[in-house]
Design a protein around this motif. Structure first.
Motif, PDB file in Angstrom:
ATOM      1  N   GLU A 201      45.886  42.863  45.507  1.00  0.00           N
ATOM      2  CA  GLU A 201      45.669  44.165  46.152  1.00  0.00           C
ATOM      3  C   GLU A 201      44.464  44.906  45.588  1.00  0.00           C
ATOM      4  N   LEU A 202      44.040  44.567  44.372  1.00  0.00           N
ATOM      5  CA  LEU A 202      42.945  45.277  43.706  1.00  0.00           C
ATOM      6  C   LEU A 202      41.611  44.522  43.740  1.00  0.00           C
ATOM      7  N   ILE A 203      41.594  43.327  44.353  1.00  0.00           N
ATOM      8  CA  ILE A 203      40.354  42.552  44.402  1.00  0.00           C
ATOM      9  C   ILE A 203      39.409  43.166  45.427  1.00  0.00           C
ATOM     10  N   LYS A 204      38.299  43.700  44.925  1.00  0.00           N
ATOM     11  CA  LYS A 204      37.285  44.331  45.771  1.00  0.00           C
ATOM     12  C   LYS A 204      36.047  44.570  44.922  1.00  0.00           C
ATOM     13  N   PRO A 205      34.908  44.842  45.561  1.00  0.00           N
ATOM     14  CA  PRO A 205      33.706  45.140  44.778  1.00  0.00           C
ATOM     15  C   PRO A 205      33.934  46.315  43.831  1.00  0.00           C
ATOM     16  N   GLY A 206      33.458  46.185  42.614  1.00  0.00           N
ATOM     17  CA  GLY A 206      33.607  47.242  41.625  1.00  0.00           C
ATOM     18  C   GLY A 206      34.799  47.070  40.712  1.00  0.00           C
ATOM     19  N   ALA A 207      35.740  46.221  41.090  1.00  0.00           N
ATOM     20  CA  ALA A 207      36.902  45.978  40.228  1.00  0.00           C
ATOM     21  C   ALA A 207      36.484  45.147  39.022  1.00  0.00           C
ATOM     22  N   ASN A 208      37.032  45.481  37.873  1.00  0.00           N
ATOM     23  CA  ASN A 208      36.736  44.732  36.656  1.00  0.00           C
ATOM     24  C   ASN A 208      37.801  43.656  36.462  1.00  0.00           C
ATOM     25  N   TRP A 209      37.370  42.397  36.351  1.00  0.00           N
ATOM     26  CA  TRP A 209      38.322  41.286  36.291  1.00  0.00           C
ATOM     27  C   TRP A 209      39.195  41.348  35.044  1.00  0.00           C
ATOM     28  N   ASP A 210      38.654  41.851  33.938  1.00  0.00           N
ATOM     29  CA  ASP A 210      39.470  42.026  32.726  1.00  0.00           C
ATOM     30  C   ASP A 210      40.691  42.894  33.030  1.00  0.00           C
ATOM     31  N   ASP A 211      40.472  43.963  33.784  1.00  0.00           N
ATOM     32  CA  ASP A 211      41.555  44.909  34.082  1.00  0.00           C
ATOM     33  C   ASP A 211      42.636  44.249  34.945  1.00  0.00           C
TER      34      ASP A 211
ATOM     35  N   LEU B 196      36.277  34.373  33.715  1.00  0.00           N
ATOM     36  CA  LEU B 196      35.494  35.367  34.456  1.00  0.00           C
ATOM     37  C   LEU B 196      35.601  36.691  33.736  1.00  0.00           C
ATOM     38  N   ARG B 197      34.457  37.228  33.281  1.00  0.00           N
ATOM     39  CA  ARG B 197      34.440  38.464  32.501  1.00  0.00           C
ATOM     40  C   ARG B 197      33.367  39.393  33.057  1.00  0.00           C
ATOM     41  N   ARG B 198      33.478  39.776  34.305  1.00  0.00           N
ATOM     42  CA  ARG B 198      32.480  40.675  34.871  1.00  0.00           C
ATOM     43  C   ARG B 198      33.076  41.458  36.028  1.00  0.00           C
ATOM     44  N   THR B 199      32.329  42.455  36.472  1.00  0.00           N
ATOM     45  CA  THR B 199      32.744  43.284  37.603  1.00  0.00           C
ATOM     46  C   THR B 199      32.527  42.527  38.904  1.00  0.00           C
TER      47      THR B 199
END
Length: 483
Positions: A306-316, A387-390
């Protein structure tokens, strides 16, 4: 079912966009290096060659250099490319015709046919490489010519002027591959479509799958029938407690006496791969414990999705899935209710049951480049996160949380830490060990407004039970018809 010669409608009449990929690498490299100018920079890469097995007259399976393929779309062994930054000219260099081999194998692709098939300005044979260098670069000594490596470069004069293994060049290659264009996305969707059929076939054919290797055979058979001549990686086909082995390689144990199946397998089409994991019950009905863990992992995946979108931080998103796991384990009694969710989280207890990352980039490689992992990170939450990026639109990644009951993981991440051991109810934990593990993995495109899930094979536990049960019932009917 997808046929072996089926091509997505959107790709018909289009070439693999090699020139735009070269231009992308050029732009990133020039932006990274202020000292470089288009006038004196070029790229030369020699692709992979056919390699024979020792003491044998057969060859290893051919796999093209992924960087070379990204810049050419060419899968012909012994080929090379030259790209001139000054005029954006891309020359594809094909191997010379081996006339002795023609009588056995037939004629190779002609230069005229190659020009129609590939997105290149010029197509020549290797014997004409010197002429191409003279025409495009005039004096190679005045050019900075970047390459990946020198392994298959046989022109000694050229080899002296090549710059291999440059970190800025590799950075440009990786960053260019990070964001997929429309063509790559269509190829990836087709690979995912093939994998959907294969996973459905495996779920439906349990009556004839008495061993893990037969699960692998079923998947591979249906992939090949649909035109995927290879898989993106060695498939993981495991049963029972072995489902807790993350990169299981045996694929040889019998299914008898076990309850759970995990298959992690993805078809590869035109060099781009899919990567899908599904779990299901052997007898068509989840056991109580298997269902509980399956729904735990499904909740982890759903909340992250539900949170996968541009600007989301994969760490979070990765951390979110750990918190979901902790909540479920408290409800199930695996974690003692004497401890709060936050306290358990701070102690890193969940790493003993979910040690890997939420997902990784995917494309020409199943674990695609540019993820910026940090395997030296001392925090077990992040050490194995690939994967460690926005997130950005055009990225393709997997969403694959998991939960495992593996004695080696428990020894490594739990028993060595008293503050973690005291959180776990050992008697309750024993009830789940027979499951082995559950992982649910889908292939995702990050879009401008959110995401698109390319994986269509169901992950709903009720639907999975229906598929498996239908296959079992069909087998019983066929048996009774025979007798």
């Amino acid at each position: 079912m997808v046929g072996p010669n089926d091509i997505p409608e959107a790709l018909k009449g289009h070439k693999y966009p090699a020139k735009s990929h070269n231009k992308k690498v050029k732009d990133i490299l020039l932006k990274t290096r202020d000292d470089l100018k288009s006038d004196d920079v070029a790229v030369f890469i020699a692709g992979e060659e056919v390699e024979g097995w020792k003491y044998c007259d057969t060859d290893r399976d051919f796999r093209q250099n992924r960087y070379f393929y990204y810049l050419t779309g060419c899968d012909i062994p012994g080929s090379a490319l030259l790209y001139n930054f000054k005029n954006d000219n891309l020359t594809l260099v094909l191997p010379n015709i081996d006339w002795d081999d023609v009588i056995w194998s037939g004629l190779p692709l002609s230069l005229e046919e190659a020009k129609k098939e590939y997105d290149a300005d010029d197509v020549v044979h290797m014997k004409d490489l010197e002429n191409v260098l003279q025409k495009q670069l005039s004096d190679v000594s005045k050019f900075k010519i970047y390459t990946t490596d020198l392994d298959n470069v046989h022109n000694e004069t050229l080899k002296k002027h090549l710059i291999p293994s440059d970190k800025d060049f590799f950075f440009a290659l990786d960053e260019a591959r990070l964001i997929k264009d429309w063509y790559e996305l269509e190829v990836l969707k087709h690979a995912a479509k093939i994998s959907d059929t294969c996973h459905l076939a495996v779920m439906s054919a349990l009556p004839i799958e008495l061993n893990e290797v037969q699960i692998e055979a079923e998947f591979s058979y249906h992939a090949l029938r649909q035109g995927a001549r290879s898989l993106g990686y060695d498939p993981i086909c495991c049963s029972g407690p072995a489902c807790g082995t993350l990169h299981y390689i045996k694929n040889s144990e019998d299914l008898e006496g076990k309850s759970s199946i995990l298959i992690d397998a993805g078809a590869e089409w035109r060099q781009y791969t899919s990567d899908v994991t599904r779990c299901f019950p052997i007898n068509g009905k989840f056991t109580k414990e298997h269902r509980e863990i399956y729904e735990t992992v499904l909740d982890m995946q759903t909340q992250a999705m539900e949170l996968i979108k541009p600007g989301a931080n994969w760490d979070d998103l990765h951390i979110l899935t750990h918190k979901v796991l902790i909540k479920h384990f408290l409800d199930l009694g695996i974690f003692k209710k004497d401890f709060s969710e936050e306290e358990i989280f701070q102690r890193r207890v969940s790493c003993a049951f979910y040690p890997h990352g939420l997902g990784h980039l995917m494309g020409l490689d199943v674990h695609d480049c540019a993820g910026r992992p940090n395997y030296e990170d001392p925090d077990p939450y992040f050490k194995f996160l690939r994967l460690r990026r926005t997130l950005e639109a055009g990225m393709v990644l997997t969403n694959e949380p998991g939960c495992y009951f593996n004695e080696f993981l428990i020894e490594e991440f739990l028993k060595k830490f008293p503050e973690r051991v005291e959180v776990v109810d050992q008697e309750v934990l024993k009830k789940y060990m027979y499951i082995g593990g559950v992982r649910i993995e889908d292939d995702i495109i990050v879009t401008e407004t959110g995401h698109e899930n390319m994986t269509k094979i169901t992950s709903d536990p009720d639907e999975i039970e229906k598929i498996v049960s239908k296959g079992l019932e069909r087998s019983r009917s066929e048996f009774h018809a025979l007798v």
